[in-house]
Design a protein around this motif. Structure first.
Motif, PDB file in Angstrom:
ATOM      1  N   GLY A 188      -2.695  39.425  32.840  1.00  0.00           N
ATOM      2  CA  GLY A 188      -2.315  39.153  31.450  1.00  0.00           C
ATOM      3  C   GLY A 188      -0.903  38.609  31.372  1.00  0.00           C
TER       4      GLY A 188
ATOM      5  N   VAL B  94      -0.598  36.180  22.208  1.00  0.00           N
ATOM      6  CA  VAL B  94      -1.384  36.236  23.436  1.00  0.00           C
ATOM      7  C   VAL B  94      -1.449  37.664  23.977  1.00  0.00           C
ATOM      8  CG1 VAL B  94      -1.509  35.420  25.822  1.00  0.00           C
ATOM      9  CG2 VAL B  94      -0.957  33.829  24.005  1.00  0.00           C
ATOM     10  N   LEU B  95      -0.322  38.391  23.895  1.00  0.00           N
ATOM     11  CA  LEU B  95      -0.341  39.769  24.407  1.00  0.00           C
ATOM     12  C   LEU B  95      -1.255  40.658  23.552  1.00  0.00           C
ATOM     13  CD1 LEU B  95       3.359  40.213  25.598  1.00  0.00           C
ATOM     14  CD2 LEU B  95       1.309  39.864  26.986  1.00  0.00           C
TER      15      LEU B  95
ATOM     16  N   SER C 291      14.715  24.621  29.612  1.00  0.00           N
ATOM     17  CA  SER C 291      15.416  25.698  30.323  1.00  0.00           C
ATOM     18  C   SER C 291      15.651  25.320  31.785  1.00  0.00           C
ATOM     19  CB  SER C 291      14.607  26.996  30.285  1.00  0.00           C
ATOM     20  OG  SER C 291      14.628  27.522  28.997  1.00  0.00           O
TER      21      SER C 291
ATOM     22  N   ALA D 228       0.099  34.762  30.137  1.00  0.00           N
ATOM     23  CA  ALA D 228       0.756  34.636  28.819  1.00  0.00           C
ATOM     24  C   ALA D 228       1.704  33.429  28.729  1.00  0.00           C
ATOM     25  CB  ALA D 228       1.475  35.928  28.460  1.00  0.00           C
TER      26      ALA D 228
ATOM     27  N   VAL E 212      10.040  23.892  25.893  1.00  0.00           N
ATOM     28  CA  VAL E 212      11.248  24.702  25.930  1.00  0.00           C
ATOM     29  C   VAL E 212      11.489  25.209  27.353  1.00  0.00           C
ATOM     30  CG1 VAL E 212      12.411  26.722  24.998  1.00  0.00           C
ATOM     31  CG2 VAL E 212      10.997  25.313  23.513  1.00  0.00           C
ATOM     32  N   ARG E 213      10.406  25.510  28.045  1.00  0.00           N
ATOM     33  CA  ARG E 213      10.583  25.966  29.430  1.00  0.00           C
ATOM     34  C   ARG E 213      11.137  24.828  30.291  1.00  0.00           C
ATOM     35  NH1 ARG E 213       5.195  28.128  31.295  1.00  0.00           N
ATOM     36  NH2 ARG E 213       4.335  26.914  29.578  1.00  0.00           N
TER      37      ARG E 213
ATOM     38  N   ASP F 249       1.643  25.408  20.080  1.00  0.00           N
ATOM     39  CA  ASP F 249       2.516  24.863  21.128  1.00  0.00           C
ATOM     40  C   ASP F 249       2.156  23.452  21.562  1.00  0.00           C
ATOM     41  OD1 ASP F 249       4.476  26.792  21.563  1.00  0.00           O
ATOM     42  OD2 ASP F 249       3.043  28.067  22.583  1.00  0.00           O
TER      43      ASP F 249
ATOM     44  N   SER G 267       9.587  30.586  19.047  1.00  0.00           N
ATOM     45  CA  SER G 267       8.175  30.249  19.306  1.00  0.00           C
ATOM     46  C   SER G 267       7.618  31.065  20.469  1.00  0.00           C
ATOM     47  CB  SER G 267       7.972  28.746  19.496  1.00  0.00           C
ATOM     48  OG  SER G 267       8.582  28.321  20.666  1.00  0.00           O
ATOM     49  N   PHE G 268       8.471  31.401  21.459  1.00  0.00           N
ATOM     50  CA  PHE G 268       8.000  32.321  22.510  1.00  0.00           C
ATOM     51  C   PHE G 268       7.569  33.633  21.871  1.00  0.00           C
ATOM     52  CE2 PHE G 268      11.012  30.328  25.816  1.00  0.00           C
ATOM     53  CZ  PHE G 268      10.013  29.489  26.263  1.00  0.00           C
TER      54      PHE G 268
ATOM     55  N   LEU H 116      -4.685  39.825  24.641  1.00  0.00           N
ATOM     56  CA  LEU H 116      -4.978  40.434  25.947  1.00  0.00           C
ATOM     57  C   LEU H 116      -5.207  41.933  25.808  1.00  0.00           C
ATOM     58  CD1 LEU H 116      -2.386  38.501  28.086  1.00  0.00           C
ATOM     59  CD2 LEU H 116      -4.861  38.496  28.414  1.00  0.00           C
TER      60      LEU H 116
ATOM     61  N   THR I 113       4.141  33.099  20.144  1.00  0.00           N
ATOM     62  CA  THR I 113       2.976  32.922  21.008  1.00  0.00           C
ATOM     63  C   THR I 113       2.792  34.091  21.976  1.00  0.00           C
ATOM     64  OG1 THR I 113       4.386  31.295  22.079  1.00  0.00           O
ATOM     65  CG2 THR I 113       2.450  30.478  21.003  1.00  0.00           C
ATOM     66  N   LEU I 114       3.901  34.579  22.545  1.00  0.00           N
ATOM     67  CA  LEU I 114       3.737  35.706  23.476  1.00  0.00           C
ATOM     68  C   LEU I 114       3.127  36.901  22.753  1.00  0.00           C
ATOM     69  CD1 LEU I 114       6.858  35.838  25.838  1.00  0.00           C
ATOM     70  CD2 LEU I 114       4.474  35.539  26.473  1.00  0.00           C
TER      71      LEU I 114
ATOM     72  N   PHE J 116       0.604  29.918  27.418  1.00  0.00           N
ATOM     73  CA  PHE J 116       0.423  29.623  26.003  1.00  0.00           C
ATOM     74  C   PHE J 116       1.747  29.516  25.259  1.00  0.00           C
ATOM     75  CE2 PHE J 116      -3.545  31.576  27.362  1.00  0.00           C
ATOM     76  CZ  PHE J 116      -4.454  30.633  26.911  1.00  0.00           C
ATOM     77  N   THR J 117       2.866  29.541  25.997  1.00  0.00           N
ATOM     78  CA  THR J 117       4.150  29.417  25.300  1.00  0.00           C
ATOM     79  C   THR J 117       4.702  28.002  25.507  1.00  0.00           C
ATOM     80  OG1 THR J 117       5.425  30.081  27.203  1.00  0.00           O
ATOM     81  CG2 THR J 117       4.688  31.838  25.753  1.00  0.00           C
ATOM     82  N   SER J 118       5.653  27.665  24.693  1.00  0.00           N
ATOM     83  CA  SER J 118       6.147  26.289  24.650  1.00  0.00           C
ATOM     84  C   SER J 118       6.575  25.747  26.022  1.00  0.00           C
ATOM     85  CB  SER J 118       7.322  26.192  23.696  1.00  0.00           C
ATOM     86  OG  SER J 118       7.840  24.888  23.755  1.00  0.00           O
ATOM     87  N   TYR J 119       5.782  24.804  26.518  1.00  0.00           N
ATOM     88  CA  TYR J 119       6.081  24.181  27.797  1.00  0.00           C
ATOM     89  C   TYR J 119       7.377  23.374  27.701  1.00  0.00           C
ATOM     90  CZ  TYR J 119       5.434  21.152  31.855  1.00  0.00           C
ATOM     91  OH  TYR J 119       5.602  20.475  33.025  1.00  0.00           O
TER      92      TYR J 119
ATOM     93  N   GLY K 193      12.948  27.822  20.863  1.00  0.00           N
ATOM     94  CA  GLY K 193      12.163  28.331  21.978  1.00  0.00           C
ATOM     95  C   GLY K 193      11.952  29.828  21.859  1.00  0.00           C
TER      96      GLY K 193
ATOM     97  N   ILE L 196      -5.632  33.201  20.425  1.00  0.00           N
ATOM     98  CA  ILE L 196      -5.404  32.250  21.513  1.00  0.00           C
ATOM     99  C   ILE L 196      -5.440  30.811  20.984  1.00  0.00           C
ATOM    100  CG2 ILE L 196      -6.455  31.295  23.617  1.00  0.00           C
ATOM    101  CD1 ILE L 196      -7.039  34.202  24.422  1.00  0.00           C
TER     102      ILE L 196
ATOM    103  N   VAL M  75      -2.600  28.009  21.147  1.00  0.00           N
ATOM    104  CA  VAL M  75      -2.824  26.676  21.733  1.00  0.00           C
ATOM    105  C   VAL M  75      -2.320  25.605  20.777  1.00  0.00           C
ATOM    106  CG1 VAL M  75      -4.619  24.988  22.326  1.00  0.00           C
ATOM    107  CG2 VAL M  75      -4.753  27.305  23.228  1.00  0.00           C
TER     108      VAL M  75
ATOM    109  N   ILE N  78      11.950  31.398  30.342  1.00  0.00           N
ATOM    110  CA  ILE N  78      11.796  32.065  29.039  1.00  0.00           C
ATOM    111  C   ILE N  78      13.013  32.955  28.784  1.00  0.00           C
ATOM    112  CG2 ILE N  78      10.386  33.708  27.729  1.00  0.00           C
ATOM    113  CD1 ILE N  78       7.945  32.646  29.195  1.00  0.00           C
TER     114      ILE N  78
END
Lengths: 272, 295
Positions: free
Chosen positions: B120, A252-253, B136, B124, B132-133, A206, A244-245, A256, A248-249, B127-130, A241, A199, A203, A29
């Motif tokens: 948490g 989700v945060l 990377s 986290a 893109v990871r 992504d 979108s991170f 949480l 979504t982050l 739920f982020t773009s697999y 990326g 959430i 889902v 990330i």
């Protein structure tokens, strides 16, 4: 932990294990964020400088903006439907005893265990027979299937903390089922509903396998990324990326934080 | 003759009963209805398609076993099957071992509030773009990428790590780690603390407590973590395609190839059903083992 318990290995060992795992989770990330600002086309540690050129390129790319709009629309509608269905199922499981209850619960928890490739294939076959294959409606219908179990689980966990007799007592005192629901159950479950919405949005936002199978020419952002991956090195993937991170982050945060603030409250209640 | 009181009450009760039933149905039915229509029916259709035939690239409803016979008789299908299964199992074991110290740290070293925050942060990324990871990781692993640059700076050769088992494992770990972490941590955090204290008071050494008290008590959760890592790795095809370089032909890749290359829907359906059957069998055996009584 009982204060006198000694760990089998020094504390540093366990903490190092934790650090390694977090490094693996966050390295890709952070690398995407770093290289999204690189002035070079090819990502390497010898960066010649920082630049926002790739951001400019992505944000002026009509296909990409359309994909973003598709993603936001699909994720928004999916989250709305999945959260509504998930809450209804969680409430039904909490409140009523009915025939086939266990079967319903099993059915609701099954979708995440079926490989997405297979679901995508099955859904494409089905959607092309009912004439909605290749539309965003098909993507939403499919995404609700995989997102609703998350919503149900989150809402059900929260409902488990609600005293079941409260609602019955209210109804015995003459409250209609709907007003007991609105005045007691909904306020109690609201944080979980919000968390479920965020959430399920994440889902859907992504998900790429099913969207790739069923969306046809209507690309979402992850499908656009998948198609780009099949081609050459493209620095704009880092930008997409990073964006979108961030989406979504953040979702989700927040989810949480909402859940944590609730459990924090519950913990302090237990302590007093 | 019915008494007027009962006659007056009965319709009201009936209405009340029906109203309650309708109210209940309003909550019970929507999700199962959606899942039946968009989940169970498509999967049922896939089962049906496995018995259909293809003539001149057209799929025709039929009742033939030819796709089953063809697919099950393919040597390379079984090679793919065992490769997929073995890779997923090996990844699941490796991810579980990798996650364990971290889960232990969250469950036993961190304070309860810290544990929630760490959990948490661990979940986290799930739920982020697999994709893109994975991209990377390509940047990290490729020749001239991050890792090879570091290795070269240290005086090593710095070859590409792409298309290796290590690359594939990294991809699977990226996907499965958050889920494994959360299941392991919950399992460890729920181990009865009095049992641990009792063992310590009786003079058990820390290593023995870990092996003979903590691990057996946490077994169901640890096994579920392993199972989920397996499920995720077995079904995943992006790592195999973009980190394994297509050198590892796995079942999910086979499924997509069959549909894209020749409209071979019945054959793709057979491979899919074989995958689901093996997943269910593995899950069944694993869950039985996880909850098996001791002794």
């Amino acid at each position: 932990m009982p204060p006198h318990l000694k760990h089998a290995m020094p504390k540093a060992f366990w903490i190092a294990g934790l650090a390694v795992v977090f490094l693996l989770l966050y390295a890709p990330i952070l690398s995407a964020v770093l290289f999204s600002f690189s002035a070079d086309r090819f990502p390497s540690l010898n960066m010649s400088g920082f630049s926002t050129q790739w951001y400019a390129q992505v944000l002026t790319d009509r296909a990409m903006l359309e994909a973003l709009w598709n993603s936001l629309t699909v994720a928004g509608i999916t989250a709305l439907i999945a959260t509504t269905l998930g809450f209804a199922a969680a409430y039904a499981d909490y409140r009523f005893r009915f025939f086939g209850q266990k079967a319903v619960l099993a059915l609701a928890l099954l979708p995440p265990t079926v490989p997405l490739v297979i679901l995508g294939l099955a859904m494409l076959a089905f959607f092309s027979r009912i004439g909605i294959a290749g539309t965003l409606t098909a993507v939403v219908a499919a995404h609700v299937v995989i997102a609703a179990p998350f919503a149900m689980a989150v809402c059900r966990l929260r409902l488990a903390q609600l005293d079941e007799t409260l609602e019955t007592a209210a109804q015995n005192l003459g409250a209609q089922p709907s007003s007991a629901l609105i005045r007691i159950v909904l306020p109690h479950t609201l944080p979980a509903i919000l968390a479920a919405f965020l959430i399920t949005f994440a889902v859907s936002f992504d998900e790429y396998v099913i969207a790739w199978f069923t969306g046809g020419l209507n690309q979402t952002i992850p499908v656009a990324v998948l198609n780009t991956l099949q081609g050459q090195v493209d620095p704009t993937i880092h930008v997409i990326g990073t964006l979108s991170f961030s989406v979504t982050l953040t979702l989700v945060l927040i989810a949480l934080a909402v859940v944590l603030s609730q459990s924090g409250g519950a913990m302090s209640k237990e302590e007093t | 003759m019915t008494s007027p009181a009962i006659a007056a009450r009965t319709p009201a009760r009936r209405f009340h009963f029906l109203f309650n039933r309708a109210w209940q149905a309003l909550w019970v039915l929507p999700l199962p209805a959606w899942l039946l229509l968009f989940f169970a029916v498509p999967l049922g259709l896939l089962v049906a398609i496995s018995f259909w035939s293809v003539a001149n690239y057209r799929l025709t409803p039929d009742a033939t076993l030819s796709a089953w016979r063809y697919v099950l008789g393919l040597d390379f299908l079984w090679a793919s099957f065992w490769r997929s299964y073995g890779l997923a199992m090996a990844s699941a074991v490796a991810v579980s071992l990798l996650a364990f110290p971290a889960s232990y740290a969250m469950a036993f070293v961190a304070a309860p509030r810290q544990r929630l925050i760490l959990l948490g942060l661990a979940i986290a990324p799930f739920f982020t773009s697999y994709l893109v990871r994975i991209y990377s990781w390509q940047v990290f692993l490729a020749e001239g990428g991050v890792i090879s640059s570091i290795v070269q700076a240290l005086g090593g050769k710095g070859e590409s790590l792409l298309n290796t088992y290590f690359a594939l494992f990294l991809g699977h770990a990226t996907l499965a780690l958050p889920v494994v972490l959360i299941l392991q941590t919950i399992a460890l955090a729920n181990v009865d603390r009095t049992g641990i204290s009792a063992a310590a008071n009786l003079g058990a050494r820390p290593g023995a407590i870990l092996l003979r008290v903590i691990l057996p008590a946490a077994r169901p959760g640890l096994t579920l973590g392993l199972l989920f890592a397996f499920l995720l790795s077995y079904a995943e095809f992006v790592s195999a395609a973009y980190l394994g370089g297509g050198a590892f032909q796995t079942l999910p890749i086979l499924v997509t190839d069959l549909v894209r290359a020749g409209q071979q829907w019945p054959r793709a359906a057979v491979v899919s059903l074989l995958m689901i059957a093996s997943l269910l069998a593995t899950a069944f055996v694993t869950v039985l083992w996880a909850y098996r009584e001791k002794g």
